[in-house]
Design an enzyme around this catalytic site. Structure first.
Site, PDB file in Angstrom:
ATOM      1  N   GLU A  16      13.198   0.733  -3.218  1.00 25.48           N
ATOM      2  CA  GLU A  16      12.180   1.425  -4.121  1.00 25.48           C
ATOM      3  C   GLU A  16      12.079   2.553  -3.381  1.00 25.48           C
ATOM      4  O   GLU A  16      11.631   2.952  -2.309  1.00 25.48           O
ATOM      5  CB  GLU A  16      10.923   0.692  -4.100  1.00 25.48           C
ATOM      6  CG  GLU A  16      10.919  -0.709  -4.862  1.00 25.48           C
ATOM      7  CD  GLU A  16       9.662  -1.649  -4.427  1.00 25.48           C
ATOM      8  OE1 GLU A  16       8.792  -1.311  -5.126  1.00 25.48           O
ATOM      9  OE2 GLU A  16       9.597  -2.689  -3.515  1.00 25.48           O
ATOM     10  N   LYS A  43       5.751   0.491   4.861  1.00 22.93           N
ATOM     11  CA  LYS A  43       5.926   2.026   4.248  1.00 22.93           C
ATOM     12  C   LYS A  43       4.598   2.450   3.966  1.00 22.93           C
ATOM     13  O   LYS A  43       4.288   3.763   4.226  1.00 22.93           O
ATOM     14  CB  LYS A  43       6.756   2.045   2.680  1.00 22.93           C
ATOM     15  CG  LYS A  43       8.317   2.288   2.852  1.00 22.93           C
ATOM     16  CD  LYS A  43       8.877   2.426   1.829  1.00 22.93           C
ATOM     17  CE  LYS A  43       9.477   1.094   1.091  1.00 22.93           C
ATOM     18  NZ  LYS A  43      10.164   1.196   0.098  1.00 22.93           N
ATOM     19  N   ARG A  73      13.355 -10.586   7.765  1.00 24.10           N
ATOM     20  CA  ARG A  73      13.299  -9.149   7.949  1.00 24.10           C
ATOM     21  C   ARG A  73      13.090  -8.876   9.418  1.00 24.10           C
ATOM     22  O   ARG A  73      12.878  -9.675  10.418  1.00 24.10           O
ATOM     23  CB  ARG A  73      11.903  -8.834   7.224  1.00 24.10           C
ATOM     24  CG  ARG A  73      10.626  -9.156   7.744  1.00 24.10           C
ATOM     25  CD  ARG A  73       9.608  -8.776   6.556  1.00 24.10           C
ATOM     26  NE  ARG A  73       9.270  -7.409   6.530  1.00 24.10           N
ATOM     27  CZ  ARG A  73       9.472  -6.711   5.466  1.00 24.10           C
ATOM     28  NH1 ARG A  73       9.722  -7.341   4.312  1.00 24.10           N
ATOM     29  NH2 ARG A  73       9.174  -5.486   5.129  1.00 24.10           N
TER      30      ARG A  73
END
Ligand code: ATP
Ligand code: MG
Length: 560
Positions: A38, A274, A264
């Site tokens: 994104e 983020k 992850r």
């Protein structure tokens, strides 16, 4: 995790086994993967893991990997992020070729699919507020409550949805929801929102839309449109899989990408969301997304990490399905071992004190040849200048030496790396007792190697730079941004763990002359100090700035 364990986990890249199987039994003719960011921030080292997995699998199996922006939320997305993401993927060494895609290029198709669901009685326009929708959703133990707007007619829904698109309604007044099951045990299936009204321009499609699909309504279908064979994502999307499959089952889509989840990357001493990285930038805690202390790819690139060392790291940590923490020291060790092989050696003095060699003729300059790499003659050599005045590190002299100190003391000897043996004969101090210069003599017989005419041994070897030809530079020494191994621990405020000493600026370091015209891309080992790289933003030919990429050894081992 030890290096050996990591090497084993590479073998356990379960995704490779799946793909191998799929190709062997003809389920797929070739592999198509994608990296789907994104564009709402800069990429970080966690994304590097995902990039290496997706592009790496495509490369290993002769397939292809798309770069696709999942750009469904213009409120948070910007062209700056799109550009930086492309830069970072290229920097890491991967190439999407002509396969650059945007989920937003499918907005018309997604809209038509939403209309299709309405026509099938499987989607409805809801007038509840976001807060009400949340309250009606229920909990893990309690079923949700159906919206009073759930049973609108198809015609009414079609009309309202078209008017949402045309911009007739304000933000937040209506949403389109899938009509699935408000009692579903998986909360993602309790009539998820498919579209929301958002009067915001979009970085890729401009002003074309007043409504935007939710990530979940776009992600899986976009994979299908692109013909992705293996949709690889992180574990938190596992519970979304039934929803993605519901869409594929209920829409006229002929292909079914399979989703596979992996754990992850979590790194010690690092925050990796983020949102938090953005906070560090916005609050000015760091100088920007590319601050060399940041775990962003832009940051570690600016710091000087070679892209190859990041790829090695991603290979080493492997791909598994159980959440784990990787010690950031493993990443640093990958950087070190890459640079140990590739970085030419040079000398720099960070905290210089002048040493005057009294028995060396004034004005004389002598040249020494020094190998650029001790084990690699093919890397050539450079010339060092020796003359009467040289810079050495303040720390390499002790007036009253502590036990085990083998460097310079008054009356003691030390070997200058690649140069002569020096004896210190005296110290000059200012009124405050601060040493302003050292005096000494050199042994002319010690020019080649460490041997002396009388066979005496000299233990200490120090680095040095001739005063006349030295080049001054700013050197930035970085430490970890956080002083706690887990600054992100549940609920705590990570900013309390910021390392107050994460950067030290040395404003007047003295470098050997050969560095004056070094190419900006070269990473050097400054002997005894670590690996260094010219700051790509701030360094100029006339005012050099070097970043320390990493120390020679892991200083945190002793700190702990
Ligand atoms: P963040 O949580 O930092 O905001 P994100 O998951 O929202 O990250 P995306 O842009 O959606 O960021 O990520 C693109 C891809 O990178 C996704 O497939 C995601 O699963 C993967 N990814 C993100 N963070 C990590 C990580 N720490 N380790 C491995 N893969 C990751
Ligand atoms: Mg995401």
């Amino acid at each position: 995790m030890s290096t050996e364990e990591a090497a084993v986990s590479t073998v356990n890249n379960f995704l490779k086994n799946i793909i191998e199987e799929d190709l062997k039994n003809g389920k797929h003719g070739s592999v198509i993967t994608r990296f789907p960011p994104e564009p709402n921030g800069y990429l970080h080292i966690g994304h590097a893991k995902s990039i290496c997995i997706n592009f790496g699998l495509a490369r290993d199996f002769g397939g292809r990997c798309h770069l696709r922006f999942d750009d469904t939320n213009p409120a948070k997305e910007e062209q700056e992020y799109i550009d930086s993401i492309m830069e970072s993927v290229k920097w890491l060494g991967f190439d999407w070729g002509t396969h650059l895609y945007y989920a937003s290029d499918n907005f018309e198709q997604l809209y038509q699919w939403a209309v299709y669901l309405i026509e099938q009685g499987k989607a409805y326009v809801d007038d509840l507020t976001a807060e009400q929708i949340r309250a009606y959703r229920g909990t893990l133990t309690e079923a949700g409550t159906e919206s009073p707007f759930r049973n609108r007619t198809v015609a009414e829904n079609i009309d309202l949805f078209a008017r949402m698109r045309s911009g007739e309604f304000p933000d937040g007044s209506h949403v389109l929801r899938a009509k699935i099951d408000m009692a579903a045990p998986n909360i993602n299936l309790r009539d998820p929102v498919l579209y929301r009204i958002l009067n915001a321009p979009h970085p890729h499609v401009g002003d074309a839309w007043k409504i935007y699909p939710m990530y979940d309504f776009a992600h899986g279908q976009t994979d299908a449109i692109e013909g992705i064979t293996h949709s690889i994502c992180t574990l938190e999307f596992e519970s979304h899989k039934p929803l993605y499959e519901w869409f594929l089952d209920n829409l006229p889509i002929p292909v079914r990408p399979r989703q596979y989840e992996f754990a992850r990357l979590n790194l010690t001493y690092t925050v990796m969301s983020k949102r938090k990285l953005q906070e560090l930038v916005q609050k000015g805690t760091v100088s920007g997304w590319d601050d060399p202390r940041m775990p962003t790819l832009a940051g570690i690139r600016r710091r000087g990490y070679p892209a190859a060392s990041v790829r090695t790291f991603c290979e080493l940590i492997g791909v598994g399905r159980s959440d784990s923490w990787i010690d950031v020291a493993i990443l640093e060790e990958c950087v070190r071992s890459e640079l140990n092989e590739t970085a030419p050696r040079a000398m720099a003095v960070l905290r210089p004190v002048k040493l005057i060699v009294d028995n060396y003729p004034v004005g004389q300059v002598e040249e020494f040849s020094a190998a650029n790499h001790p084990q690699k003659p093919e890397m050539g050599s450079r010339t060092l200048h020796f003359s009467r005045e040289i810079w050495i590190e303040r720390d390499d002299f002790m007036e009253t030496p502590s036990k085990g100190f083998h460097r310079l003391t008054v009356g003691g000897e030390v070997k200058l790396r690649g140069g002569y043996i020096i004896t210190c004969t005296g110290v000059v101090k200012d009124a405050d007792g601060v040493i302003v210069e050292l005096h000494g003599t050199y042994d002319p017989a010690s020019r080649d190697g460490i041997h002396t005419a009388d066979g005496r041994k000299v233990k200490g070897v120090i680095h040095w730079v001739a005063v006349d030809s030295a080049v001054s530079a700013e050197v930035r020494l970085f430490d970890r941004l956080f002083s706690d191994p887990n600054p992100d621990r549940g609920g705590a405020d990570y900013s309390q763990f910021l390392n107050a000493a994460s950067v030290e600026i040395v404003s007047d370091a003295q470098l050997e002359a050969s560095l004056a015209h070094s190419t900006a891309e070269t990473r050097f080992q400054f002997e005894r100090l670590g690996y260094f790289y010219q700051d790509p933003t701030d360094s100029r030919q006339e005012s050099l700035v070097f970043n320390r990429i990493v120390t020679l050894r892991d200083a945190w081992v002793t700190k702990k």
